[in-house]
Structures are given as C-alpha cells and as structure tokens.
Design a protein around this motif. Sequence first.
Motif, mmCIF file in Angstrom:
data_model
loop_
_atom_site.group_PDB
_atom_site.id
_atom_site.type_symbol
_atom_site.label_atom_id
_atom_site.label_comp_id
_atom_site.label_asym_id
_atom_site.label_seq_id
_atom_site.Cartn_x
_atom_site.Cartn_y
_atom_site.Cartn_z
ATOM 1 N N ILE A 1 6.201 7.870 -2.787
ATOM 2 C CA ILE A 1 7.448 7.611 -3.518
ATOM 3 C C ILE A 1 8.075 8.929 -3.954
ATOM 4 O O ILE A 1 9.278 9.143 -3.779
ATOM 5 C CB ILE A 1 7.182 6.676 -4.714
ATOM 6 C CG1 ILE A 1 6.885 5.268 -4.179
ATOM 7 C CG2 ILE A 1 8.357 6.664 -5.687
ATOM 8 C CD1 ILE A 1 6.358 4.310 -5.198
ATOM 9 N N ARG A 2 7.274 9.818 -4.493
ATOM 10 C CA ARG A 2 7.798 11.126 -4.928
ATOM 11 C C ARG A 2 8.367 11.915 -3.755
ATOM 12 O O ARG A 2 9.409 12.571 -3.888
ATOM 13 C CB ARG A 2 6.697 11.912 -5.626
ATOM 14 C CG ARG A 2 6.363 11.349 -6.981
ATOM 15 C CD ARG A 2 5.242 12.101 -7.633
ATOM 16 N NE ARG A 2 5.014 11.609 -8.992
ATOM 17 C CZ ARG A 2 3.916 11.835 -9.683
ATOM 18 N NH1 ARG A 2 2.932 12.546 -9.158
ATOM 19 N NH2 ARG A 2 3.792 11.358 -10.893
ATOM 20 N N GLU A 3 7.689 11.884 -2.610
ATOM 21 C CA GLU A 3 8.180 12.604 -1.425
ATOM 22 C C GLU A 3 9.542 12.073 -0.996
ATOM 23 O O GLU A 3 10.442 12.849 -0.671
ATOM 24 C CB GLU A 3 7.185 12.458 -0.270
ATOM 25 C CG GLU A 3 5.930 13.275 -0.436
ATOM 26 C CD GLU A 3 4.894 13.016 0.658
ATOM 27 O OE1 GLU A 3 3.757 13.455 0.480
ATOM 28 O OE2 GLU A 3 5.233 12.367 1.675
ATOM 29 N N GLU B 1 9.668 6.153 -12.224
ATOM 30 C CA GLU B 1 9.479 7.365 -11.426
ATOM 31 C C GLU B 1 10.821 7.922 -10.959
ATOM 32 O O GLU B 1 11.021 9.135 -10.969
ATOM 33 C CB GLU B 1 8.564 7.068 -10.228
ATOM 34 C CG GLU B 1 8.067 8.300 -9.536
ATOM 35 C CD GLU B 1 7.241 9.219 -10.433
ATOM 36 O OE1 GLU B 1 6.592 8.741 -11.382
ATOM 37 O OE2 GLU B 1 7.277 10.438 -10.184
ATOM 38 N N ILE B 2 11.734 7.058 -10.561
ATOM 39 C CA ILE B 2 13.071 7.517 -10.162
ATOM 40 C C ILE B 2 13.759 8.183 -11.355
ATOM 41 O O ILE B 2 14.335 9.267 -11.223
ATOM 42 C CB ILE B 2 13.929 6.347 -9.625
ATOM 43 C CG1 ILE B 2 13.369 5.845 -8.302
ATOM 44 C CG2 ILE B 2 15.388 6.771 -9.469
ATOM 45 C CD1 ILE B 2 13.989 4.534 -7.816
ATOM 46 N N ALA B 3 13.693 7.547 -12.529
ATOM 47 C CA ALA B 3 14.320 8.111 -13.731
ATOM 48 C C ALA B 3 13.732 9.479 -14.058
ATOM 49 O O ALA B 3 14.456 10.433 -14.356
ATOM 50 C CB ALA B 3 14.146 7.153 -14.897
ATOM 51 N N LYS B 4 12.420 9.566 -13.952
ATOM 52 C CA LYS B 4 11.730 10.825 -14.265
ATOM 53 C C LYS B 4 12.122 11.938 -13.289
ATOM 54 O O LYS B 4 12.420 13.060 -13.701
ATOM 55 C CB LYS B 4 10.225 10.572 -14.190
ATOM 56 C CG LYS B 4 9.351 11.715 -14.579
ATOM 57 C CD LYS B 4 7.899 11.229 -14.540
ATOM 58 C CE LYS B 4 6.937 12.358 -14.386
ATOM 59 N NZ LYS B 4 5.561 11.856 -14.226
ATOM 60 N N LYS B 5 12.151 11.614 -11.993
ATOM 61 C CA LYS B 5 12.445 12.635 -10.972
ATOM 62 C C LYS B 5 13.910 13.036 -10.942
ATOM 63 O O LYS B 5 14.232 14.160 -10.580
ATOM 64 C CB LYS B 5 12.036 12.131 -9.579
ATOM 65 C CG LYS B 5 10.549 11.954 -9.362
ATOM 66 C CD LYS B 5 9.827 13.258 -9.134
ATOM 67 C CE LYS B 5 10.007 13.749 -7.715
ATOM 68 N NZ LYS B 5 9.273 14.986 -7.472
ATOM 69 N N THR B 6 14.818 12.108 -11.298
ATOM 70 C CA THR B 6 16.248 12.407 -11.227
ATOM 71 C C THR B 6 16.832 12.847 -12.568
ATOM 72 O O THR B 6 17.978 13.277 -12.619
ATOM 73 C CB THR B 6 17.036 11.178 -10.729
ATOM 74 O OG1 THR B 6 16.844 10.097 -11.644
ATOM 75 C CG2 THR B 6 16.622 10.794 -9.325
ATOM 76 N N GLY B 7 16.067 12.701 -13.645
ATOM 77 C CA GLY B 7 16.552 13.085 -14.965
ATOM 78 C C GLY B 7 17.506 12.066 -15.571
ATOM 79 O O GLY B 7 18.174 12.353 -16.560
ATOM 80 N N GLY C 1 15.911 12.594 -1.196
ATOM 81 C CA GLY C 1 17.225 12.083 -1.551
ATOM 82 C C GLY C 1 17.337 10.572 -1.636
ATOM 83 O O GLY C 1 18.413 10.046 -1.911
ATOM 84 N N TYR C 2 16.251 9.880 -1.430
ATOM 85 C CA TYR C 2 16.245 8.417 -1.537
ATOM 86 C C TYR C 2 15.898 8.066 -2.985
ATOM 87 O O TYR C 2 14.736 7.869 -3.324
ATOM 88 C CB TYR C 2 15.227 7.815 -0.570
ATOM 89 C CG TYR C 2 15.586 8.012 0.877
ATOM 90 C CD1 TYR C 2 16.230 7.006 1.582
ATOM 91 C CD2 TYR C 2 15.298 9.207 1.526
ATOM 92 C CE1 TYR C 2 16.569 7.179 2.913
ATOM 93 C CE2 TYR C 2 15.634 9.392 2.852
ATOM 94 C CZ TYR C 2 16.273 8.381 3.532
ATOM 95 O OH TYR C 2 16.614 8.561 4.849
ATOM 96 N N GLU D 1 0.815 -1.217 0.000
ATOM 97 C CA GLU D 1 0.000 0.000 0.000
ATOM 98 C C GLU D 1 0.849 1.268 0.000
ATOM 99 O O GLU D 1 0.671 2.171 0.811
ATOM 100 C CB GLU D 1 -0.975 -0.005 1.168
ATOM 101 C CG GLU D 1 -1.944 -1.158 1.117
ATOM 102 C CD GLU D 1 -2.946 -1.164 2.243
ATOM 103 O OE1 GLU D 1 -2.787 -0.387 3.200
ATOM 104 O OE2 GLU D 1 -3.895 -1.952 2.166
ATOM 105 N N VAL D 2 1.786 1.336 -0.933
ATOM 106 C CA VAL D 2 2.650 2.512 -1.084
ATOM 107 C C VAL D 2 2.129 3.319 -2.269
ATOM 108 O O VAL D 2 1.933 2.779 -3.360
ATOM 109 C CB VAL D 2 4.119 2.103 -1.322
ATOM 110 C CG1 VAL D 2 4.996 3.336 -1.498
ATOM 111 C CG2 VAL D 2 4.624 1.244 -0.177
#
Length: 99
Positions: free
Chosen positions: A27-29, A64-70, A34-35, A21-22
């Motif tokens: 995840i974005r927060e 999502e990690i790829a998107k947020k970190t570029g 920095g995680y 239930e995540v």
Amino acid sequence: MTMQQKEHPESEEIYVCRCEEVTLEEIREWIDRGYDTVEELKRVLRVGMGPCQGRGCQDILMREIAKKTGKSITEIEPATVRPPAKPVRIGLLAEEGEK
C-alpha cells in the motif's frame, strides 16, 4: 523480497487486507507512486474487494493514505460499496418472499 525486508530482514509483513493478502508495504509503495485514493488502490491492489468488502481494512487504508499524503482523514473518500453490503443467507430472502 521488498525493500523494507532487505533493510530489516527481521521485520514481518503486515497484512492490511487479509482477504486479498495485501500488505502495508504494498500500500505504501503504491501511494508513493501516486495512487492516493481508496478507489485507485482498490483497482490496482484489489484491497477491500474480498469477501468482507473492506469492512476489515478500509479504515486502515484511509488512515495510511491520510498519513502519507498529509491530509486529514475526513478528506479521504471511502470506497463505494455495492449492495448487499452485508452477506445475507439466501434462505432468509426466500422466507421473506413467502410472507
């Protein structure tokens, strides 16, 4: 109530990992904190640690990690998987032992 829900009360939570239930918002927060690796998010949120072992959510998490970190998705390391990677009925193992 999350910040997104306060700003957009009509928005619904999007569950990335249904086993644990995540939500996408969580995840974005944590990525913003920095995680930004699958292993780190797995440790703090338990994402990908449910009965499916990330089969349903790991790809979404990596995107999502790829998107947020570029970064490119090929630069994102997937989580380590512990065997058995797929649930196996104990009866099948017992049958193999009898042969």
